[in-house]
Design a protein around this motif. Sequence first.
Motif, mmCIF file in Angstrom:
data_model
loop_
_atom_site.group_PDB
_atom_site.id
_atom_site.type_symbol
_atom_site.label_atom_id
_atom_site.label_comp_id
_atom_site.label_asym_id
_atom_site.label_seq_id
_atom_site.Cartn_x
_atom_site.Cartn_y
_atom_site.Cartn_z
ATOM 1 N N VAL A 235 -10.718 -10.154 -0.191
ATOM 2 C CA VAL A 235 -9.494 -9.605 0.495
ATOM 3 C C VAL A 235 -8.241 -8.545 0.742
ATOM 4 O O VAL A 235 -8.133 -7.910 1.146
ATOM 5 C CB VAL A 235 -8.650 -10.776 -0.045
ATOM 6 N N ALA A 236 -9.237 -8.381 -0.998
ATOM 7 C CA ALA A 236 -7.643 -7.125 -1.159
ATOM 8 C C ALA A 236 -8.426 -5.987 -0.512
ATOM 9 O O ALA A 236 -7.717 -5.042 -0.267
ATOM 10 C CB ALA A 236 -8.347 -7.055 -2.731
ATOM 11 N N GLU A 237 -10.088 -5.475 -0.692
ATOM 12 C CA GLU A 237 -10.576 -4.442 0.097
ATOM 13 C C GLU A 237 -10.592 -4.256 1.563
ATOM 14 O O GLU A 237 -9.658 -3.507 2.324
ATOM 15 C CB GLU A 237 -11.715 -4.917 -0.148
ATOM 16 N N SER A 238 -9.818 -5.995 2.516
ATOM 17 C CA SER A 238 -9.937 -5.792 3.741
ATOM 18 C C SER A 238 -8.382 -5.736 4.052
ATOM 19 O O SER A 238 -7.920 -4.949 5.529
ATOM 20 C CB SER A 238 -9.933 -6.987 4.102
ATOM 21 N N LEU A 239 -7.651 -5.690 2.935
ATOM 22 C CA LEU A 239 -5.889 -5.077 3.718
ATOM 23 C C LEU A 239 -5.894 -3.896 3.173
ATOM 24 O O LEU A 239 -5.763 -3.264 4.037
ATOM 25 C CB LEU A 239 -5.775 -6.264 2.152
ATOM 26 N N ARG A 240 -6.987 -2.953 2.490
ATOM 27 C CA ARG A 240 -6.348 -1.787 2.480
ATOM 28 C C ARG A 240 -7.646 -1.410 3.642
ATOM 29 O O ARG A 240 -6.915 -0.185 3.967
ATOM 30 C CB ARG A 240 -7.078 -1.357 1.079
ATOM 31 N N TYR A 241 -8.197 -1.634 4.167
ATOM 32 C CA TYR A 241 -9.430 -1.325 5.131
ATOM 33 C C TYR A 241 -8.265 -1.300 6.297
ATOM 34 O O TYR A 241 -7.804 -0.218 7.633
ATOM 35 C CB TYR A 241 -10.267 -1.606 5.846
ATOM 36 N N VAL A 242 -7.938 -2.744 6.773
ATOM 37 C CA VAL A 242 -6.244 -2.427 8.066
ATOM 38 C C VAL A 242 -5.366 -1.914 7.712
ATOM 39 O O VAL A 242 -4.639 -1.479 8.735
ATOM 40 C CB VAL A 242 -6.574 -4.238 8.210
ATOM 41 N N SER A 243 -4.760 -1.724 6.789
ATOM 42 C CA SER A 243 -3.642 -1.155 6.430
ATOM 43 C C SER A 243 -3.972 0.560 7.197
ATOM 44 O O SER A 243 -3.513 1.305 7.416
ATOM 45 C CB SER A 243 -2.955 -1.379 5.429
ATOM 46 N N THR A 244 -5.393 1.294 6.686
ATOM 47 C CA THR A 244 -5.979 2.023 6.936
ATOM 48 C C THR A 244 -5.722 2.399 8.027
ATOM 49 O O THR A 244 -5.560 3.642 9.345
ATOM 50 C CB THR A 244 -6.378 2.535 6.106
ATOM 51 N N TRP A 245 -6.522 1.170 8.970
ATOM 52 C CA TRP A 245 -6.692 1.155 10.300
ATOM 53 C C TRP A 245 -5.992 1.100 11.015
ATOM 54 O O TRP A 245 -5.460 2.179 11.922
ATOM 55 C CB TRP A 245 -7.462 0.498 10.720
ATOM 56 N N ASN A 246 -4.376 1.003 10.995
ATOM 57 C CA ASN A 246 -3.233 0.497 11.423
ATOM 58 C C ASN A 246 -2.476 2.099 11.748
ATOM 59 O O ASN A 246 -2.155 2.127 12.377
ATOM 60 C CB ASN A 246 -2.370 -0.843 11.225
ATOM 61 N N ALA A 247 -2.912 2.465 10.265
ATOM 62 C CA ALA A 247 -1.911 4.038 10.050
ATOM 63 C C ALA A 247 -2.457 5.127 11.184
ATOM 64 O O ALA A 247 -1.379 5.554 11.653
ATOM 65 C CB ALA A 247 -1.751 4.387 9.035
#
Length: 273
Positions: A235-247
């Motif tokens: 979950v933590a890894e995917s949250l970091r990924y989607v935050s980077t993707w959206n930025a």
Amino acid sequence: MTDWQAFTVETDDRVARVTLTGPGKGNAMGPDFWRELPEIFRGLDADPEVRAVVLTGSGKHFSYGLDLPAMSGTFGPLMADRALAAPRTDFLGEIRRLQDAITAVAECRKPVIAAVSGWCIGGGLDLISAADIRYASAEAKFSLREAKVAIVADVGSLQRLPGIIGEGHLRELAYTAKDIDAARAEKIGLVNDVHPDQDALLEAAHATAREIAANPPLVVQGVKDVLGQRNAAAVAESLRYVSTWNAAFLPSEDLTEAIQAVFEKRTPDYKGR
């Protein structure tokens, strides 16, 4: 007692009741919500008198989700200077701040029971996905709505719902942004039980909370810790990924159109740009 702007918090017989109160229509999630939510749940986590939490919404609805008008300032600098690194970096930090607010619910060592009446849209679904148990009243409706406003959901539903409803159901909800009723939510496992009305719903949620509170508190916390450990890293890894993707990719003409359509109270016309 803290004078919260977006919540009320009451404790009785070792059970805390956290109620969303707005101030946006339908308990929409504006700046006060995102600031106060982690403070409340970290406080409940540290309170030895609290053993379980009921999370619900005031009035007829749980939450309409993100308060786009109130939060539009979050998107403004990113849209105005979409090619620059500074606003993208600031936006990345803002996404992660919102993620941390929802994660505070998931990480609270006291089990959280979400009691949902009326609409639970977008950010509301992110919020209840961080709860341990979800109940609904018969008139409840749910929508993973972000795709309809040109946003990839980025504060928890895409990360936590696979373990709750499975990949197939999640993909259907996320791709279509469709609305589902309480019966469908129960069928796919989004909620444990459906109750006839809001009063019966809250009674059931508090009854379960009291059952939990009657058990040895450290054992209950240990069970939650062990169950959470299975998926915490993913979950933590995917949250970091989607935050980077959206930025990187969230700024678009479609997002501008979505925000304008909200302010102008009309149906958006997306062009895929």
